[in-house]
Design an enzyme around this catalytic site. Structure first.
Site, PDB file in Angstrom:
ATOM      1  CE  LYS A  84      -3.830  -2.536   2.015  1.00 28.87           C
ATOM      2  NZ  LYS A  84      -4.701  -2.867   3.153  1.00 28.87           N
TER       3      LYS A  84
ATOM      4  CD  GLN B 103      -3.568  -4.333   6.344  1.00 30.44           C
ATOM      5  OE1 GLN B 103      -3.713  -3.276   5.731  1.00 30.44           O
ATOM      6  NE2 GLN B 103      -3.849  -5.498   5.805  1.00 30.44           N
TER       7      GLN B 103
ATOM      8  CG  ASP C   9      -9.800  -0.124   4.656  1.00 30.73           C
ATOM      9  OD1 ASP C   9      -9.617  -0.609   3.535  1.00 30.73           O
ATOM     10  OD2 ASP C   9      -8.967  -0.202   5.587  1.00 30.73           O
TER      11      ASP C   9
HETATM   12  N1  GUN Z   1      -6.756  -6.803   5.760  1.00 32.60           N
HETATM   13  C1  GUN Z   1      -6.993  -7.526   4.634  1.00 32.60           C
HETATM   14  N2  GUN Z   1      -7.594  -6.758   3.688  1.00 32.60           N
HETATM   15  C2  GUN Z   1      -7.733  -5.524   4.231  1.00 32.60           C
HETATM   16  C3  GUN Z   1      -8.275  -4.305   3.721  1.00 32.60           C
HETATM   17  O1  GUN Z   1      -8.771  -4.180   2.581  1.00 32.60           O
HETATM   18  N3  GUN Z   1      -8.227  -3.253   4.592  1.00 32.60           N
HETATM   19  C4  GUN Z   1      -7.724  -3.361   5.847  1.00 32.60           C
HETATM   20  N4  GUN Z   1      -7.746  -2.269   6.617  1.00 32.60           N
HETATM   21  N5  GUN Z   1      -7.221  -4.481   6.340  1.00 32.60           N
HETATM   22  C5  GUN Z   1      -7.219  -5.558   5.522  1.00 32.60           C
END
Ligand code: GUN
Length: 281
Positions: A50, A94, A117
């Site tokens: 990311k 996350q 998100d």
């Molecule tokens: N863990 C796995 N996929 C995601 C996601 O799309 N966002 C977040 N914040 N955590 C994750």
């Protein structure tokens, strides 16, 4: 005829190139804060990707690391600080968080306008109501991939296997908003194969290899695999790709399918948050 492959990597790169052009003239630059609690190896890898994507498109990113032993109050404090920081336009916590932290309590603290998100109850509620909102990245990427591949959604029987906050639940809502007839299956579902056999579109996101195999499909179905599992050092999805590809008309690969699109949608959401916030200031 074997299934055509939906090339998520190529689609994601095209989207990122367009976002980079849109970000180039902006000042100040959009800034995404990524909060990582602990050192779960998969989460470390995902957050690295990311940050790399932010760099690639000219977006700033902040890396907020907290120890696995951090208390819920410490994580909430970190989020509140980012909410108040005018230099931060997007916040991502996350998941999963360590077991002693209540994910709902933390995600509810993120300012909804910085919630890249779309996991805040306000955004999830708006999604359920079909109102404008920030939609979660993975399901948003899946719907985008289907549309870009020419799949007409209206009236189709869609089966979603998995009911997580990250993929299954929001994906079911998004497909419903697109006028699909949606069935959600999960670990307690009986006779899964009979349900998937009736589906025009099957999306699987449970984190278990071989959950979906070719004999569970109707001929010509469209298959989306949002699973990422490490098996003997190799990355595989939740579907058995070889048998699925013999039966489906269209399928996403792992790797190179849903994963890259999730990151592209994250950058798109972060830019949308930036635009909404800076327009208001
Ligand atoms: N863990 C796995 N996929 C995601 C996601 O799309 N966002 C977040 N914040 N955590 C994750």
């Amino acid at each position: 005829m074997p299934a055509k492959i939906i090339d998520g990597k190529r689609m994601a790169l095209e989207i990122l190139a367009r976002l980079k052009r849109q970000i180039a003239p902006l000042s100040p630059k959009p800034c995404l804060a990524i909060v990582l609690v602990g050192d779960n190896p998969a989460s470390v890898l995902y957050t690295q990707k990311k940050h790399e994507a932010c760099k690639m498109v000219g977006m700033e990113s902040r890396n907020i690391r907290l120890a696995a032993s951090a208390s819920q109050d410490e994580v909430v404090s970190a989020v509140r600080k980012l909410n108040a920081d005018k230099g931060v336009h997007g916040i991502l916590v996350q998941l999963p968080l360590p077991w002693h932290i209540d994910e709902n309590a933390v995600l509810s603290e993120i300012a909804p306008e910085k919630d890249v998100d779309g996991f805040h109850p306000e955004n999830m509620g708006r999604l359920a109501l079909g109102l404008p909102c920030t939609a979660p990245c993975t399901p948003k990427g899946i719907v985008r991939m289907l549309k870009e591949s020419g799949v007409r959604l209206e009236g189709k029987n869609a089966v979603v296997i998995g009911r997580s906050r990250i993929v299954g639940k929001p994906l079911a809502l998004m497909l419903l908003n697109e006028n699909c007839t949606v069935t959600v299956c999960h670990s307690k579902t009986r006779r899964l194969g009979e349900i998937t056999k009736r589906a025009d579109i099957v999306c699987v996101a449970v984190g278990k290899p071989n959950t979906l195999v070719g004999r569970m499909l109707k001929k010509g179905a469209v298959v989306v695999d949002a699973g990422t599992n490490r098996v003997g050092g190799r990355l595989v999805g939740d579907a058995d790709f070889d048998s699925v590809a013999k039966k489906a008309s269209l399928a996403t690969p792992v790797p190179g399918g849903v994963g890259p699109m999730t990151i592209a949608m994250l950058i798109e959401n972060a830019l949308d948050c930036y635009r909404k916030i800076t327009r208001r200031q």
